[in-house]
Scaffold this active site. Structure first.
Site, PDB file in Angstrom:
ATOM      1  N   GLU A  20       0.869  -1.150  -0.135  1.00 26.69           N
ATOM      2  CA  GLU A  20      -0.047  -0.214  -0.018  1.00 26.69           C
ATOM      3  C   GLU A  20       0.925   1.294  -0.076  1.00 26.69           C
ATOM      4  O   GLU A  20       0.456   2.290  -0.683  1.00 26.69           O
ATOM      5  CB  GLU A  20      -0.937   0.151   1.271  1.00 26.69           C
ATOM      6  CG  GLU A  20      -2.147  -0.998   1.275  1.00 26.69           C
ATOM      7  CD  GLU A  20      -3.055  -0.469   2.481  1.00 26.69           C
ATOM      8  OE1 GLU A  20      -2.607  -0.626   3.558  1.00 26.69           O
ATOM      9  OE2 GLU A  20      -4.034  -0.085   2.161  1.00 26.69           O
ATOM     10  N   LYS A  46      -9.258   5.676   1.523  1.00 30.77           N
ATOM     11  CA  LYS A  46      -9.512   5.146   2.971  1.00 30.77           C
ATOM     12  C   LYS A  46     -10.651   4.255   3.070  1.00 30.77           C
ATOM     13  O   LYS A  46     -10.731   3.214   3.773  1.00 30.77           O
ATOM     14  CB  LYS A  46      -9.548   6.363   3.897  1.00 30.77           C
ATOM     15  CG  LYS A  46      -9.748   6.080   5.416  1.00 30.77           C
ATOM     16  CD  LYS A  46      -8.329   5.267   5.727  1.00 30.77           C
ATOM     17  CE  LYS A  46      -8.741   4.902   7.292  1.00 30.77           C
ATOM     18  NZ  LYS A  46      -7.632   3.631   7.751  1.00 30.77           N
TER      19      LYS A  46
END
Ligand code: AGP
Length: 606
Positions: A486, A601
């Site tokens: 990520e 998110k």
């Protein structure tokens, strides 16, 4: 994922919208824009890229007015560009709209709107045209009717903020399957897709439910249900503090959130660990009525689910399985009224997880969720909720929420072990004492941050990283690997250590770093032997372990020994060191850690 803010009041809207959008940056976006009503007409400024680009444009063309809407876009339909950015407006610029979600039938709606000319590739633009088509008279009733008529035609998911040039003091909000809150102020009101955008201004909010439409001005908020009936809602008190949504001296939110872990774990334990009513509060004093438990989540939350399922599978006479929410929905799982679905989600808004919940509820399963965001859709639609009380997690890469999800599962598992007589009361007390030690052991690891930083910096040139482990360690290997992907954009893959020999070992050479997680006593030698196989093929070895022995030191190029604790809790500690490891690799490579490319998110679309 996309973010929405809206303002109506007595102050200039532009700075408030920009401030709100800045608070939403963490969600991930590729363009931004605002629309402000000047009193006469709606003016729109939007731009591809970060907020700074939008601000640059606004510095040459300030938007004056006290009503406005703003948006950060994460491209789904149409590439990131100035034109595809929101807000979108009808051709006559009467209606401007920002949208989170996806309109599935936008192409067929577009075909029907023969009189409109479209400028963007987005699904959102059709909404502005559609409302405009139904808006035939300059009355607020007609405008609301037009909004209802438009949403009646739309299939998909949406949170919408709408303004109309005929009403310089009215804001309309619509919610279906995407979060939207209304912040209640004095002589001003706000809307936002996420409460972090408005906590600088108010602590009172209404949480919109699916199908609701709100008509908002500076003094009044009217909320209507899907049948246009006025509903009365309770004010929701936001108890997150502003500081917890600020960086507080850390370079990145991720590091701040890693370092918050001792405190938030301690807070969670002080509420839950010694609570004799823990199971009663979640209506789970007995499992007699259940034959099956599924634990579902996505990404990091799925990794927590894997740990939970492995531990709960020790319960007698009950089938337990962890499932990726995105797969679960389509796998035709056996679900009935004897099924307990445990749903794990930080945001409480993840589309796949929410859909899994809804599917299970339709089949009469009981739903217990483990959620961070209070009042989120998953929390509201569950039968029972365990709040992990992490406070706002801003960094896209989840750290403290994962630790707390695992802590919540530990507390749940220990209580269920006790009531199902898997362990004695004595053993239960011993486990409680062990759990109580976790915050200070996490602190011990964080105090050694520099050791991990130095190790991470040695591996900055690695292009491929394997994470391996067995049993619970494998799940932590997966989480460690996800974190590295990520934020450091390194190709990284987690394998159950025993699987290496069945194919992946063909890839091992001196360019590969293998991170071994070894915390489970019964598999120390097995995993170590897999690591030896990698070493003899010239792979570089980094081991995170509870074992402090010469065998480990001989195999490892680097090792990090975590403090001793009952072995079911050790994976959580191992993970803290892997969080720091990923962080320092990403930092060393110079990336914007809190806003990784292509990521959002909260993933509120499928
Ligand atoms: C975690 O680092 C990720 N950003 C991601 O995998 C995340 O855990 C996942 O999208 C689920 O989100 P949720 O917990 O909000 O449902």
């Amino acid at each position: 994922m996309c973010g929405i803010v809206g303002y109506v009041g007595l102050n200039e809207a532009e700075p408030i919208l920009l401030d709100g959008l800045a608070k939403l940056e963490y969600r991930g976006y590729d363009s931004a824009g605002i629309a402000v009503h000047s009193g006469q007409k709606i003016n729109i400024v939007k731009s591809k890229g970060k907020l700074a680009e939008l601000q640059k444009k606004l510095s040459q063309n300030e938007l004056k007015g006290t009503l406005g809407i703003g948006h950060t876009r994460w491209a789904t339909h149409g590439a990131p560009s100035d034109i595809n950015s929101h807000p979108h407006a009808s051709n006559n610029c009467k209606i401007a709209v920002v949208h989170n979600g996806i309109i599935e039938n936008y192409l067929s709606i577009k075909e029907e709107l023969t009189e409109s000319s479209f400028t963007s590739d987005t699904d959102t633009e059709v909404i502005a045209h559609l409302i405009n088509k139904f808006y035939t008279k300059a009355t607020i009733e007609n405008l609301l009717d037009a909004v209802y008529a438009a949403i009646d035609k739309m299939r998909g998911t949406y949170a919408l903020a709408i303004i109309c040039s005929d009403f310089p003091d009215k804001l309309i909000a619509v919610k279906k399957d995407n979060p939207l809150v209304i912040g209640v102020g004095k002589n001003e009101n706000f809307i936002a897709s996420d409460i972090t955008a408005i906590i600088n201004y108010t602590r009172d909010a209404y949480l919109l439910d699916d199908g609701e439409v709100a008509l908002i001005d500076a003094k009044n908020i009217k909320i209507f249900d899907k049948d246009k009936t006025l509903v009365s809602k309770k004010i929701f008190k936001i108890d997150w503090d502003i500081e917890s949504a600020e960086k507080g001296g850390y370079d990145f939110f991720m590091l701040k959130e890693i370092f918050e872990q001792p405190k938030v774990i301690n807070d969670f334990l002080s509420i839950n660990l010694y609570d004799e009513n823990f199971l009663h509060k979640i209506n789970l004093e007995t499992l007699e009525n259940f034959t099956r438990i599924y634990i579902v989540g996505c990404g990091t939350a799925y990794h927590a689910s894997l740990i939970g399922a492995r531990l709960l599978s020790k319960l007698p006479n009950i089938f337990v399985s962890a499932e990726m929410a995105s797969e679960f929905r389509y796998n035709e799982p056996l679900i009935d009224e004897k099924t307990l679905l445990i749903v794990i989600s930080q945001s409480g808004e993840t589309a796949d997880t929410l859909a899994a919940l809804r599917m299970a509820k339709e089949k009469n399963a009981r739903v217990l969720s483990i959620v961070n965001v209070v009042g989120s859709s998953i929390a509201r639609e569950s039968d029972n909720v365990i709040y992990i009380t992490a406070g706002p997690e801003i960094s896209v890469a989840s750290t403290k929420a994962f630790s707390l999800q695992v802590m919540a599962l530990y507390v749940l598992v220990c209580n269920l072990y006790k009531v199902c007589k898997v362990i004695s009361t004595e053993k239960f007390l011993q486990l409680q004492n062990e759990l109580q030690r976790i915050p200070s052991l996490v602190t011990e690891i964080l105090d050694r941050e520099n050791e991990i930083k130095i190790m991470a910096e040695k591996y900055l040139s690695c292009k491929n990283v394997f994470y391996i482990g067995r049993g619970l360690d494998y799940f932590i290997a997966r989480e460690g690997s996800l974190k590295l992907k990520e934020i450091a954009y390194l190709y990284s893959q987690a394998y159950a250590a025993g699987e290496l020999k069945h194919g992946p070992i063909a890839l091992i050479d001196d360019s590969i770093l293998i991170v071994g997680v070894i915390t489970q006593k019964n598999i120390v030698e097995k995993t170590l032997s897999n690591l030896k196989e990698c070493k003899s093929r010239h792979g570089k070895i980094f081991i995170v372990t509870t074992e402090n022995n010469s065998d480990i030191k001989n195999v490892a190029d680097d090792s990090f020994i975590i403090p001793q604790i009952s072995q079911i809790f050790a994976p959580l500690l191992a993970n803290i060191s892997l969080q720091l490891f990923a962080y320092y690799i990403a930092k060393g490579l110079g990336y914007d850690i809190d806003k990784p490319r292509n990521l959002a998110k909260s993933v509120t679309v499928e």
